[in-house]
Design an enzyme around this catalytic site. Structure first.
Site, short mmCIF file in Angstrom:
data_model
loop_
_atom_site.label_atom_id
_atom_site.label_comp_id
_atom_site.label_asym_id
_atom_site.label_seq_id
_atom_site.Cartn_x
_atom_site.Cartn_y
_atom_site.Cartn_z
N ASP A 173 0.80 -1.23 0.00
CA ASP A 173 0.00 0.00 0.00
C ASP A 173 0.83 1.28 0.00
OD1 ASP A 173 -2.55 -1.10 0.14
OD2 ASP A 173 -2.46 -1.33 2.31
N CYS A 174 2.06 1.16 0.42
CA CYS A 174 2.85 2.36 0.67
C CYS A 174 3.81 2.72 -0.46
CB CYS A 174 3.63 2.19 1.97
SG CYS A 174 2.50 1.96 3.33
#
Ligand code: GLC
Length: 795
Positions: free
Chosen positions: A482-483
């Site tokens: 997600d990052c």
């Protein structure tokens, strides 16, 4: 014995021996619609189906003191005026304590001032309510007298005790987000009623007749109640010393605005040696006439005990579909009981409601929920089928997916962000359902814009239509990680991981197309897989490992060229899992994982972590080095490495990785690990963090399903495939063998594996019911019965 507790293998319980665990160690009660998070000191909250919209009780996240809001009972000795909580919190004084977290139930036993209690908490099957059954006993007179000869005070105290019991809940005003933000509104909507000894929570009932909460003692008559918090607590009062308990008297208050609670006072006179049982029922209903029936239904101890037995039988049956006996007792414990239990919990609640996820934000994740099916499909495949259909129903006609959906409405939460990977996970979940069940008709079932097959096909085409400059799929907002937010506006950034997933998914689709009798499609998907495989091997091989991604400026992420973040775990494991890497590259990249990323506490997700924030890489740099995506031991991709090592035949290494993050194996280092030793956590702090080895974010994590897949399908090698059950173990060389029971397509297989040559992988012979098979694939049985499989490993 470990400092905080131990596993009771026979009863499938984890026994906590002191209340002050490093963090609350929790359990989940309720296998269906009603869910209760339950800590070892009775903290937690309950909700019906949706932790955001139907929150039944209030919990204070990130509170001081820790873990407040729960299923609290106070006991008051009316003579001495002393009082305590038999679950330790919130009064926090006890002479003895023990908590047993079992399969869907929790039992807390304690002792204080000569009074012992045993409280059993659970959600009966098929009910939208929870039971707290509390047995209160005083010691027999002789025992006390024997040890306190001549002490008159104690004598008279022991021979009879005059106690009051105060069970207490604080209602949440249903919408958990509003409940903690909009006080000018919500402090004016609270409503309660007290009728026939039942407290009704009726906030919002004026507008929605489908929200009724209730709380009652089903087998004793209260002599007082309070439903307005201020009356029970006292002005400026708090949980640890509520006014009503210190004074021993209720105000019989009805809430009209402010903060509705449910509190009762029950007389409990006890003669020496006597035990009294109180049954408390906390429930949710969509019909106001229902509560009295439910309270009555659970008004007898025998009924409650029968329901508890039913719950235990339900879990025994669920867990019986897969069990193993290996030389590693901790592996057995986790694979047979706790890992499967956690798989079911994550399947139910995705990442929505845990002690680290407040239940108001995330709903059901598309990516997460698809993966969660992998660890649960063997238990109840029909539920997985429904889930896959729900997920597919939120897919967009272009094949992409919304990131999340609400469990109550089953509608997607439209967001601006589109992820590079979400839609592809649908192919893996559908494939695992097909392999488990052989229900190929599923492909023809209609959901929104087409058949399931069509939904899967469009997932592939969405990726193929979003290709970047290297011929690799675009990462979009992010991929599994997600990052990694690499798209800075140019829309070019690419994900090597998505490329590898696409290789795997396209190969899978080729098989599925064959099963669906679409040979032209099968060819097309094989060609897509080969094309993508070439692109990855040409553009993303870094010499010793695979690059992780390309930024919008076409700079590599996870390359030797990078100053930080030189190597990432995901693209090494997925290179092997998807069939992107040939054997040589596969070994090489996985050796690099071992060399650069593996630690004694598990495999770090990347290294070296980013020491500062790089805007072109996105939110990964928010975290300090060693936490979360910035170089922690992310437990979810660890089993990918285990499975990859098994595919390469390196059983010792796979097992070493498995043991490093195995919760049960970390019981002895609980002060460091901190989270529950019976479930996986999301991450363990990496080497670059001062608390290297500290676990965080337990329970709802993809680590649950993937560790189960790694151990059951790859290390033990019992792996469903489209046309049968494969037996393909890859074990530590020193194991002499193992045995397993696996339910598969209506039959129970009793499998024995022997390893006389001390190898990791390789099969010499397979016997099915005494007959030799020509391969290690057991064809599906025509009749549902017991089958015996004998496997001998060898070169
Ligand atoms: C969290 C998310 C999951 C994501 C992972 C890595 O666990 O729930 O969806 O893949 O973090 O970023």
């Amino acid at each position: 014995m470990a400092k905080y507790g131990y596993f009771d293998q026979e009863n499938k319980e984890y026994v906590i021996t002191r209340p002050d665990t490093p963090l609350p160690w929790i359990n989940y009660l309720g296998a269906e619609q009603y869910c209760a998070l339950m800590s070892n000191t009775a903290g937690g909250y309950s909700f019906y189906r949706d932790p955001k919209e139907r929150r039944i009780t209030r919990y204070r996240y990130n509170n001081v003191p820790m873990d407040r809001g729960g299923r609290y009972v106070y006991i008051r000795d009316n003579k001495s005026k002393d009082f305590w909580s038999p679950s330790w919190q919130p009064v926090m004084k006890l002479d003895k304590y023990e908590c047993r977290h079992g399969m869907g139930y929790t039992i807390i036993e304690s002792e204080y001032a000569g009074i012992t209690t045993k409280t059993t908490y659970f959600v009966p099957l098929g009910e939208n309510l929870e039971i707290w059954m509390m047995e209160v006993s005083v010691e027999p007179e002789t025992k006390r007298l024997g040890s306190n000869r001549g002490n008159r005070d104690v004598q008279s105290q022991v021979s009879s005790r005059d106690l009051s019991i105060f069970p207490f809940v604080e209602f949440c005003l249903w919408d958990a987000l509003n409940d903690m933000t909009d006080y000018q509104y919500n402090l004016n909507i609270g409503q309660t009623e007290y009728k026939n000894n039942i407290i009704y929570h009726l906030s919002r009932y004026r507008v929605s007749h489908d929200v009724v909460g209730y709380f009652a003692c089903s087998n004793a008559t209260p002599n007082g109640f309070d439903t307005q918090r201020r009356d029970f607590m006292g002005n400026y009062g708090d949980f640890s010393a509520p006014r009503a308990v210190t004074e021993g008297k209720m105000n019989d208050s009805i809430a009209c605005g402010w903060a509705p609670v449910g509190a009762l006072q029950l007389p409990c006179p006890l003669k020496a040696g006597e035990t009294r049982t109180f049954i408390f029922v906390l429930g949710f209903s969509e019909d106001i006439k229902e509560p009295p029936r439910k309270v009555k239904k659970f008004s007898k101890k025998e009924v409650v005990e029968k329901e508890l037995a039913k719950l235990k039988a339900y879990w025994d049956e669920g867990l019986n579909r897969f069990s193993v006996r290996t030389p590693d007792s901790e592996l057995n414990l986790m694979a047979n009981v706790w890992n499967q239990y956690q798989c079911r919990t994550t399947f139910n609640w995705s990442r929505s409601a845990s002690y680290y996820e407040s239940g108001i934000g995330r709903g059901m994740g598309f990516r997460d929920s698809n993966q969660d099916t992998l660890g649960f499909v063997h238990m109840i495949p029909e539920k997985v089928k429904e889930r896959i259909k729900d997920l597919a129903a939120t897919q967009l006609p272009d094949g992409s997916a919304y990131h999340q959906y609400s469990p109550l409405t089953k509608k997607a939460n439209p967001s601006d962000h589109k992820y590079g990977d979400d839609h592809l996970w649908l192919i893996f979940s559908a494939a695992s359902y097909l392999k488990e069940t052989g229900d190929f008709g599923f492909l023809k079932e209609k959901v929104t814009f087409g058949s399931i097959y069509e939904h899967l096909a469009r997932a592939i085409s969405f990726s193929m239509k979003n290709i970047g400059p290297h011929g690799l799929p675009k990462i979009l907002f992010a991929d599994w990680n997600d990052c990694l937010n690499l798209d800075q506006g140019k829309g070019k950034a690419e994900s090597v991981m998505v490329a590898q997933m696409l290789v795997g998914a396209a190969y899978e689709m080729a098989r599925i197309a064959e099963l669906a009798e679409k040979p032209a499609d099968a060819k097309k998907y094989t060609a897509i897989a080969e094309k993508m495989k070439n692109a990855v091997n040409k553009k993303a091989w870094d010499g010793d490992w695979y690059v992780r991604a390309y930024t919008d400026e076409m700079e590599p992420v996870g390359s030797k060229k990078c100053e930080e973040g030189k190597i990432f775990l995901e693209t090494q494991s997925w290179a092997v899992l998807s069939g992107t890497a040939d054997k040589e590259r596969g070994k090489k990249c996985m050796d690099s994982v071992h060399k650069h990323l593996a630690t004694e506490h598990g495999i770090q997700v990347m290294t070296p972590p980013y020491s500062k924030f790089y805007y072109q890489l996105g939110s990964i740099g928010v975290y300090p080095p060693g936490l979360k995506e910035n170089g922690a031991i992310f437990c979810h991709p660890n089993p990918w490495a285990m499975a990859a090592e098994c595919m390469l035949g390196r059983g010792d290494r796979a097992y070493e990785y498995y043991r490093a993050i195995l919760p049960a194996a970390r019981n002895e280092i609980a002060d460091l690990h901190k989270t529950e030793p019976y479930v996986y956590c999301q991450m363990i702090a990496g080497k670059f963090h001062k608390d290297f080895g500290e676990g965080k974010n337990s329970w709802l994590t993809g680590s649950a399903c993937w560790n189960f897949v790694a151990v059951s399908q790859y290390i033990l090698g019992i792996r469903p495939d489209y046309d049968g059950l494969l037996i393909d173990p890859c074990i530590p060389k020193e194991w002499k063998g193992f045995s397993a029971r696996r339910h598969f397509r209506g039959s129970d297989y009793y499998i024995t594996v022997r390893n006389p040559e001390g190898i990791s992988k390789g099969i010499k012979s397979v016997m099915l019911d005494g007959e030799k098979l020509t391969s290690n694939l057991i064809p599906p049985s025509k009749e549902s019965k017991e089958h015996h499989v004998e496997v001998v490993m060898g070169r």
